[in-house]
Motif scaffolding. Structure first.
Motif, PDB file in Angstrom:
ATOM      1  N   ASP A   1       0.857  -1.184   0.000  1.00 31.39           N
ATOM      2  CA  ASP A   1       0.000   0.000   0.000  1.00 31.39           C
ATOM      3  C   ASP A   1       0.893   1.234   0.000  1.00 31.39           C
ATOM      4  OD1 ASP A   1      -1.912   1.950   0.229  1.00 31.39           O
ATOM      5  OD2 ASP A   1      -2.715   1.236   2.147  1.00 31.39           O
TER       6      ASP A   1
ATOM      7  N   ASP B   1       0.448   4.228  -0.665  1.00 30.56           N
ATOM      8  CA  ASP B   1      -0.158   5.456  -0.161  1.00 30.56           C
ATOM      9  C   ASP B   1      -0.185   5.507   1.363  1.00 30.56           C
ATOM     10  OD1 ASP B   1      -0.611   6.346  -2.757  1.00 30.56           O
ATOM     11  OD2 ASP B   1      -2.562   5.335  -2.852  1.00 30.56           O
ATOM     12  N   ASN B   2       0.140   4.386   2.000  1.00 29.05           N
ATOM     13  CA  ASN B   2       0.162   4.302   3.453  1.00 29.05           C
ATOM     14  C   ASN B   2       1.609   4.429   3.931  1.00 29.05           C
ATOM     15  OD1 ASN B   2       0.167   3.587   6.147  1.00 29.05           O
ATOM     16  ND2 ASN B   2      -0.864   1.624   5.845  1.00 29.05           N
TER      17      ASN B   2
ATOM     18  N   ASP C   1       3.122   1.524   5.835  1.00 27.52           N
ATOM     19  CA  ASP C   1       3.268   0.207   5.225  1.00 27.52           C
ATOM     20  C   ASP C   1       4.751  -0.133   5.102  1.00 27.52           C
ATOM     21  OD1 ASP C   1       2.414  -2.174   4.057  1.00 27.52           O
ATOM     22  OD2 ASP C   1       2.470  -1.335   2.034  1.00 27.52           O
TER      23      ASP C   1
ATOM     24  N   SER D   1      -4.073  -8.685  -0.732  1.00 28.29           N
ATOM     25  CA  SER D   1      -3.394  -7.767  -1.660  1.00 28.29           C
ATOM     26  C   SER D   1      -3.868  -8.110  -3.060  1.00 28.29           C
ATOM     27  CB  SER D   1      -1.875  -7.919  -1.559  1.00 28.29           C
ATOM     28  OG  SER D   1      -1.232  -7.087  -2.500  1.00 28.29           O
TER      29      SER D   1
END
Length: 154
Positions: free
Chosen positions: A68, A70-71, A74, A142
């Motif tokens: 991820d 955008d995290n 992560d 995922s």
């Protein structure tokens, strides 16, 4: 058994490699894998599995990927991206050898102590194989696939 790089001399044999027809829904073709490896050379590690002079499989690892991106929390992961053992060559230890070779490459690079794999659930799928090798589901998904991890220190 050994792993070899994909070269101009063996690429035709590599792309001709096929899994059993009932497994095709669970794993992408070698052609797609090589295209992904070409597009992401810093991430992908494609190798051919040989028994003597016979090509029996294809394996591709990934290194330092965020599932991820955008995290910011992560973590980077490394693991098994693809495993294709040729129809008629399964059940002979080639898949186990390939997975162990990926684990050794991850250990050699020293970036992670966890090896990640994803699989599609379903009858005839690879889940029992990965569980036998010691991968444990994380509870994550995922891309619609289940995520499993193997602790190299365990």
């Amino acid at each position: 058994m050994r792993l070899e790089k994909v070269t101009p001399e063996n690429v035709e044999a590599a792309i001709a490699l096929r899994v059993r027809p009932d497994q095709e829904r669970f794993v992408s073709t070698v052609v797609k894998s090589l295209a992904e490896a070409y597009a992401q050379p810093e991430t992908a590690w494609p190798r051919l599995v040989y028994d003597g002079d016979e090509l029996v499989g294809f394996v591709m690892a990934f290194f330092d990927v965020r599932f991820d991106p955008d995290n910011p929390g992560d973590r980077l992961r490394s693991g098994l991206w693809r495993l294709n053992i040729a129809e008629g060559r399964q059940g002979r230890g080639y898949g186990t050898f390939a997975v162990r070779a990926v684990c050794e490459e991850i250990r050699r690079r020293g970036r992670s102590r966890l090896v990640t794999v994803t699989w599609e659930a379903g009858e005839g799928g690879p889940e029992p194989f990965y569980l036998r090798l010691g991968f444990r589901p994380t509870g994550e998904t995922s891309g619609g696939e289940l995520v499993g991890e193997l602790d190299l220190d365990a």
